[in-house]
Design a protein around this motif. Structure first.
Motif, PDB file in Angstrom:
ATOM      1  N   SER A 183       2.214   3.179   9.020  1.00 23.97           N
ATOM      2  CA  SER A 183       1.430   4.149   8.266  1.00 23.97           C
ATOM      3  C   SER A 183       2.168   4.536   6.998  1.00 23.97           C
ATOM      4  N   GLU A 238      -1.365   0.779   6.996  1.00 20.17           N
ATOM      5  CA  GLU A 238      -2.462   1.719   6.769  1.00 20.17           C
ATOM      6  C   GLU A 238      -2.029   2.683   5.671  1.00 20.17           C
ATOM      7  N   GLN A 278      -2.777   5.777   3.439  1.00 17.76           N
ATOM      8  CA  GLN A 278      -3.642   6.956   3.436  1.00 17.76           C
ATOM      9  C   GLN A 278      -3.089   7.961   2.443  1.00 17.76           C
ATOM     10  N   PRO A 313      -9.744   1.617   7.926  1.00 18.61           N
ATOM     11  CA  PRO A 313      -9.045   1.024   9.068  1.00 18.61           C
ATOM     12  C   PRO A 313      -9.402  -0.448   9.237  1.00 18.61           C
ATOM     13  N   MET A 321      -8.356   5.846   2.165  1.00 16.07           N
ATOM     14  CA  MET A 321      -7.622   4.965   3.063  1.00 16.07           C
ATOM     15  C   MET A 321      -7.932   3.501   2.798  1.00 16.07           C
ATOM     16  N   SER A 372      -6.380  -0.579   4.312  1.00 23.98           N
ATOM     17  CA  SER A 372      -5.473  -1.298   5.219  1.00 23.98           C
ATOM     18  C   SER A 372      -5.188  -2.691   4.678  1.00 23.98           C
ATOM     19  N   HIS A 415      -3.520  -6.379   5.986  1.00 24.99           N
ATOM     20  CA  HIS A 415      -3.110  -7.171   7.137  1.00 24.99           C
ATOM     21  C   HIS A 415      -2.464  -8.473   6.643  1.00 24.99           C
ATOM     22  N   ASP A 467     -11.745   1.734  15.571  1.00 26.35           N
ATOM     23  CA  ASP A 467     -10.640   2.483  14.984  1.00 26.35           C
ATOM     24  C   ASP A 467     -10.853   3.978  14.935  1.00 26.35           C
ATOM     25  N   LEU A 508      -9.150   8.982  12.973  1.00 23.96           N
ATOM     26  CA  LEU A 508      -8.443   7.733  13.243  1.00 23.96           C
ATOM     27  C   LEU A 508      -7.894   7.694  14.661  1.00 23.96           C
TER      28      LEU A 508
END
Length: 395
Positions: free
Chosen positions: A4, A30, A32, A64, A88, A90, A92, A179, A211
């Motif tokens: 995070s 993530e 935020q 998410p 937010m 994300s 990957h 999520d 979340l």
């Protein structure tokens, strides 16, 4: 890798960058930022395997990772920029077991969103503010702004229309996905005409997406059972407190919290939410002498709901929002002046018997949790031995 990220700006990069990234990596960051800001992400360097992006790749999600729109999937080419629609985003990163390359580096920052309407997701309600200047510029009156349930009235000031919308009333609906647990409502802005209308009514859909994975810290011993609670957008509010007996009537308020070896330690986790249809249980608790590292030296009391220490036990609780448990101070403490405890709590829908809250001991990896579960991590500590129990040579 991954984790995070809550700073207003920063840098993301693949493991070992600019060296070769490891094989079989799956990292999720993530990002935020603060309420009513958006995330902008710009890639500076990309060097990965395969132009088809089937082996190694980067994915960017508008929220998410498991339940948000995919903004892009790539492994080479030009350096893209992405902007989130909320506060937010994300990222990957995936690599397979074959070749390794330099990887990627990207920089993110926060930019102001449209402030005509702002939303804060607090533990018990949505705080929604609509600008009167915006309403007037569009030809609407602040006196004609209501919820679907018009019994729940806003506060109208000289500059704003303010709604505090509970999660469990005023027409708020609930929905679950991989999520988040989503709480949604609709603010209606009616045009001012009674017989002839030349403007359309506005339905402003507002939603708090709570979340399923939150990071919170609570320290017991350094201060008066200090609670550092996250009130960020979409985060559940939870704390852990020590008690002096299995009756759970008197909180431990000594500072620091000195204990004896084999002393019974009683803990209660509390989920603060106005939603009565939630249940919290203990999933994993691990001890470490370092509050920032629960891998190098770690001792598990319970893992995936399976007790690992013979003294670990749970107690019945007066509410589904509480989880009570205990363990004995252990020999691990005799070798370290302070010990911290990191507990992962599960938040599930009450009555969802398919969730881990009801199944108990589970060997599944935590990323395989069902849509009705959230993981909330809490760090507590330090625990310190009384002077007579300290290891020889320590102070």
């Amino acid at each position: 890798c991954g984790g995070s990220v809550s700073d207003s700006s920063g840098v993301l990069q693949s493991p070992n960058y600019p060296g070769s990234y490891p094989n079989d990596a799956d990292c999720v960051w993530e990002i935020q930022v603060q309420n009513n800001f958006r995330v902008t992400l710009t890639f500076r360097d990309i060097a990965m395997q395969s132009r088809t992006c089937q082996h190694d790749y980067i994915e960017v999600y508008d929220g998410p990772a498991h339940s948000s729109p995919l903004l892009g999937r790539f492994c080479s080419g030009s350096f893209p920029t992405y902007v989130s629609s909320s506060n937010m985003m994300s990222v990957h990163f995936h690599s397979d077991s074959r070749f390794s390359f330099r990887g990627f580096q990207a920089r993110y920052s926060s930019i102001p969103a449209n402030h005509n309407t702002t939303i804060q997701c607090l533990p018990d309600y949505m705080h929604v503010v609509v600008s009167r200047d915006y309403l007037q510029s569009q030809g609407y009156s602040a006196q004609r702004v209501t919820l679907v349930d018009n019994r729940c009235r806003p506060t109208v000031t000289s500059r704003e229309v303010v709604f505090n919308i509970p999660y469990n009333s005023c027409g708020t609906t609930q929905e679950e996905n991989n999520d988040t647990i989503n709480y949604s409502n609709t603010i209606r802005v009616a045009s001012s005409g009674y017989v002839i209308k030349r403007k359309k009514n506005i339905n402003l859909h507002v939603s708090c997406k709570m979340l399923r994975k939150s990071w919170q810290q609570v320290m017991y011993a350094a201060e008066d059972t200090v609670e550092v609670n996250e009130y960020q957008f979409g985060r559940y509010d939870m704390n852990i407190t020590f008690y002096d007996s299995p009756a759970f009537r008197q909180q431990v308020r000594s500072s620091p919290y000195y204990i004896d070896l084999n002393q019974n330690l009683y803990l209660q986790a509390c989920l603060r939410s106005s939603d009565p249809n939630l249940k919290v249980v203990v999933d994993t608790c691990v001890a470490s002498p370092n509050p920032h590292d629960f891998n190098t030296l770690a001792y598990y009391l319970v893992r995936n709901g399976c007790p690992r220490d013979s003294s670990y036990a749970t107690y019945s609780s007066p509410s589904s929002h509480f989880a009570r448990f205990k363990f004995n101070a252990f020999e691990f403490m005799s070798r370290h002046p302070s010990v911290y405890l990191k507990c992962q709590m599960l938040v599930c829908r009450l009555g969802d018997y398919s969730s881990r809250c009801y199944r108990g001991c589970s060997s599944r990896a935590k990323r395989d949790t069902s849509p009705a579960e959230e993981e909330v991590d809490v760090v507590v500590g330090p625990l310190q031995l009384r002077e007579g129990d300290a290891p020889s040579g320590s102070t």
